[in-house]
Design an enzyme around this catalytic site. Structure first.
Site, PDB file in Angstrom:
ATOM      1  N   GLY A  45       0.826  -1.201   0.000  1.00 44.91           N
ATOM      2  CA  GLY A  45       0.000   0.000   0.000  1.00 44.91           C
ATOM      3  C   GLY A  45       0.858   1.248   0.000  1.00 44.91           C
ATOM      4  O   GLY A  45       2.050   1.199   0.307  1.00 44.91           O
ATOM      5  N   GLN A  75       3.231   9.867   1.328  1.00 45.18           N
ATOM      6  CA  GLN A  75       4.524   9.197   1.173  1.00 45.18           C
ATOM      7  C   GLN A  75       5.249   9.600  -0.113  1.00 45.18           C
ATOM      8  O   GLN A  75       6.441   9.340  -0.251  1.00 45.18           O
ATOM      9  CB  GLN A  75       4.341   7.672   1.184  1.00 45.18           C
ATOM     10  CG  GLN A  75       3.951   7.142   2.560  1.00 45.18           C
ATOM     11  CD  GLN A  75       3.794   5.636   2.524  1.00 45.18           C
ATOM     12  OE1 GLN A  75       2.759   5.132   2.132  1.00 45.18           O
ATOM     13  NE2 GLN A  75       4.834   4.922   2.907  1.00 45.18           N
ATOM     14  N   CYS A 133       6.940  -0.720   6.074  1.00 42.30           N
ATOM     15  CA  CYS A 133       6.440   0.501   5.439  1.00 42.30           C
ATOM     16  C   CYS A 133       7.493   0.972   4.447  1.00 42.30           C
ATOM     17  O   CYS A 133       8.686   0.945   4.753  1.00 42.30           O
ATOM     18  CB  CYS A 133       6.213   1.566   6.516  1.00 42.30           C
ATOM     19  SG  CYS A 133       5.729   3.174   5.858  1.00 42.30           S
ATOM     20  N   LEU A 134       7.065   1.408   3.274  1.00 45.99           N
ATOM     21  CA  LEU A 134       8.028   1.852   2.259  1.00 45.99           C
ATOM     22  C   LEU A 134       8.802   3.090   2.717  1.00 45.99           C
ATOM     23  O   LEU A 134       9.875   3.370   2.201  1.00 45.99           O
ATOM     24  CB  LEU A 134       7.321   2.119   0.924  1.00 45.99           C
ATOM     25  CG  LEU A 134       6.763   0.871   0.211  1.00 45.99           C
ATOM     26  CD1 LEU A 134       6.088   1.271  -1.095  1.00 45.99           C
ATOM     27  CD2 LEU A 134       7.831  -0.172  -0.049  1.00 45.99           C
ATOM     28  N   HIS A 153      -3.061   0.775   8.217  1.00 44.97           N
ATOM     29  CA  HIS A 153      -1.720   1.350   8.090  1.00 44.97           C
ATOM     30  C   HIS A 153      -1.760   2.621   7.239  1.00 44.97           C
ATOM     31  O   HIS A 153      -1.201   3.656   7.609  1.00 44.97           O
ATOM     32  CB  HIS A 153      -0.769   0.316   7.477  1.00 44.97           C
ATOM     33  CG  HIS A 153       0.625   0.829   7.251  1.00 44.97           C
ATOM     34  ND1 HIS A 153       1.669   0.554   8.104  1.00 44.97           N
ATOM     35  CD2 HIS A 153       1.136   1.626   6.277  1.00 44.97           C
ATOM     36  CE1 HIS A 153       2.762   1.170   7.650  1.00 44.97           C
ATOM     37  NE2 HIS A 153       2.468   1.827   6.546  1.00 44.97           N
ATOM     38  N   GLU A 154      -2.451   2.535   6.108  1.00 46.57           N
ATOM     39  CA  GLU A 154      -2.502   3.695   5.206  1.00 46.57           C
ATOM     40  C   GLU A 154      -3.371   4.816   5.789  1.00 46.57           C
ATOM     41  O   GLU A 154      -3.062   5.998   5.610  1.00 46.57           O
ATOM     42  CB  GLU A 154      -2.996   3.289   3.815  1.00 46.57           C
ATOM     43  CG  GLU A 154      -2.180   2.202   3.123  1.00 46.57           C
ATOM     44  CD  GLU A 154      -0.675   2.452   3.102  1.00 46.57           C
ATOM     45  OE1 GLU A 154      -0.255   3.616   3.095  1.00 46.57           O
ATOM     46  OE2 GLU A 154       0.081   1.472   3.123  1.00 46.57           O
ATOM     47  N   HIS A 204      -1.291   6.901   7.950  1.00 45.01           N
ATOM     48  CA  HIS A 204      -0.478   7.876   7.196  1.00 45.01           C
ATOM     49  C   HIS A 204      -1.259   9.166   6.952  1.00 45.01           C
ATOM     50  O   HIS A 204      -0.712  10.256   7.041  1.00 45.01           O
ATOM     51  CB  HIS A 204      -0.062   7.300   5.836  1.00 45.01           C
ATOM     52  CG  HIS A 204       1.193   6.467   5.886  1.00 45.01           C
ATOM     53  ND1 HIS A 204       2.387   6.948   6.369  1.00 45.01           N
ATOM     54  CD2 HIS A 204       1.447   5.189   5.497  1.00 45.01           C
ATOM     55  CE1 HIS A 204       3.317   6.000   6.286  1.00 45.01           C
ATOM     56  NE2 HIS A 204       2.774   4.924   5.768  1.00 45.01           N
TER      57      HIS A 204
HETATM   58 ZN   LIG Z   1       3.543   3.081   5.397  1.00 49.08          ZN
END
Ligand SMILES: [Zn+2]
Length: 160
Positions: free
Chosen positions: A46, A51, A90-91, A132-133, A136
């Site tokens: 995701g 991000q 997480c990226l 998770h998203e 963000h």
């Molecule tokens: Zn993330």
């Protein structure tokens, strides 16, 4: 194919709250496409717009399960059910993994890229990814929600 630069740990923008998308115009659609390309490039499940440096409420999710890629604009969580303890990455936090408690099931309402209202209920990994998203979009990152002391560092096997 449009790749965007992923903002990483320590970048102040990750702590900021995203704003609603007012109009889903070509620019927003382009952004969504680029977010998907960027997510795929780094094998992410995701990605939230913040991000890639854009404070708008947009999320893309792909579980690589042959179902359509999920695109959520202005999402809100309607309800959650249960709990699961899961490992999460997480990226924006490359090579780091933590344990977190997430709901086992989550129902979210949003707009799709055509401005149509959609409602999605996800369990397991999808519930985890949505939460998770959503974090963000509220300026919350992995290290804010991790179970203390569970962070692990994994050396990258290959640099893509
Ligand atoms: Zn993330």
């Amino acid at each position: 194919m449009g790749l965007r630069n992923i903002r990483k740990e320590g970048d102040e923008i990750l702590k900021k709250k995203s704003k609603d998308v007012d109009v889903i115009d070509e620019k927003i659609k382009e952004l969504i496409k680029d977010m998907i390309d960027t997510m795929h490039k780094y094998d992410g499940v995701g990605l939230a717009a913040v991000q890639v440096g854009i404070l708008k409420k947009i999320i893309v999710i792909d579980l690589y399960d042959e179902k359509p890629i999920i695109k959520l604009i202005n999402p809100t969580i309607l309800k959650t059910k249960g709990k699961q303890e899961v490992e999460e990455g997480c990226l924006s936090f490359p090579n780091k993994y933590v344990k977190v408690i997430r709901p086992e099931e989550v129902t979210v309402e949003a707009l799709d890229e055509n401005g149509k209202k959609i409602k999605i209920t996800g369990t397991g990994l999808l519930a985890q990814a949505i939460c998770h998203e959503m974090d963000h979009l509220n300026g919350i990152v992995l290290t804010d929600v991790m179970i203390p002391g569970t962070m692990e560092f994994v050396d990258p096997q290959n640099n893509k």
